[in-house]
Enzyme design. Structure first.
Site: not given
Length: 301
Positions: A63, A77, A82, A85, A104-105, A139-140, A143
């Site tokens: 990404r 958020s 806090g 994850q 990374e996001r 993961e990407n 999501r």
């Protein structure tokens, strides 16, 4: 005489100690200083907290583009609730620091939110480049964070690292084979058309339709027609492909295979060049993806 001397030495030591005199350092021995990679880790070694400046993004992360609007929403958020994850990280001996595997996001949003430290999940052991890329892809994909061309490049990179075909790749990262074949088709497009997909002007579905044309000139001509009409839909692209397929110059067939079902339906694979069965399998999987796409859109024969 020797025994007497030893006895006097022991007595003298006891006498000196009783008077507060010590010849040896009696401070307790402390545990060794923690290694750099162990700073911030808790008793449960898989999780801990790290100074955010001790983390770096993976330069080979598939990404490459992050929405500023989405980052700001996540940062807000994090400020309010806090970090919910942890960020998955691996240790790099070469760089002597932690590299992000996934999250990374979250890392970028945490920095934007002003966090000085972040919760992390530590991945021990050595991971190969293909293993890291595979985890990042999954993961990407779960999501839906990757853009179409980013996804296609990641698929192609992973396929090159492992030597997998499309079927093996799809099984490894738990996606449908049609998703892989449709995605990889984007890489066959001219750079100009891929840029339109990256910019969001042309959808991945419409671009996939254009990829069915046999030459770059045909693809560019079809896109220019879409551009003039202002209609970039997949259906419009499909019509352009149908029109131009009839204009191709006939060529001598060097490969022709026929597959018949028990219901009397025949599927013919033909090509102007000599093909192997892996290429035939790839062509059939693309055809199957197209059939499924038409079923999803209720297209009638």
């Amino acid at each position: 005489m020797a025994k007497l001397r030893d006895t006097l030495q022991r007595i003298q030591g006891n006498l000196d100690e009783s008077m507060g005199v010590r010849n040896q350092e009696m401070r307790p021995t402390l545990s060794p200083v923690a290694k750099t990679k162990d700073v911030g880790r808790r008793a449960l070694r898989s999780f801990g907290t790290l100074d955010i400046e001790k983390l770096i993004p993976d330069p080979e992360q598939p990404r490459a583009v992050f929405s500023n609007e989405e980052l700001e929403q996540l940062a807000n958020s994090i400020r309010e609730k806090g970090q919910l994850q942890p960020i998955r990280v691996r240790w790099s001996e070469e760089l002597a620091t932690w590299i992000i595997i996934s999250g990374e996001r979250r890392y970028r949003a945490s920095k934007q939110a002003g966090l000085q430290s972040v919760n992390c999940q530590f991945v021990d052991g050595t991971l190969s480049k293909s293993e890291v890329l595979q985890q990042q892809l999954i993961e990407n994909l779960l999501r839906e964070d990757l853009k179409p061309v980013e996804e296609a490049k990641a698929f192609d990179q992973l396929r090159g690292m492992t030597g997998w075909n499309s079927k093996q790749l799809a099984e490894a990262i738990r996606v449908t084979r049609s998703k892989v074949t449709r995605s990889l088709a984007l890489l066959r497009l001219p750079d100009q058309i891929r840029q339109q997909v990256e910019d969001g002007k042309l959808s991945a579905k419409a671009a996939y339709e254009l990829s069915k044309l046999s030459s770059d000139d045909q693809i560019l001509a079809a896109f220019n027609s879409l551009d003039r009409s202002g209609d970039y839909s997949a259906a419009k692209a499909q019509n352009q492909v149908k029109q131009r397929r009839g204009k191709s110059t006939p060529s001598k067939t060097r490969t022709k295979l026929t597959f018949a079902s028990e219901h009397g339906i025949k599927v013919v694979v033909s090509a102007s060049k000599q093909c192997n069965y892996e290429q035939v399998e790839e062509a059939l999987s693309i055809a199957l993806a197209e059939v499924r796409h038409r079923l999803d859109n209720n297209t009638q024969l």
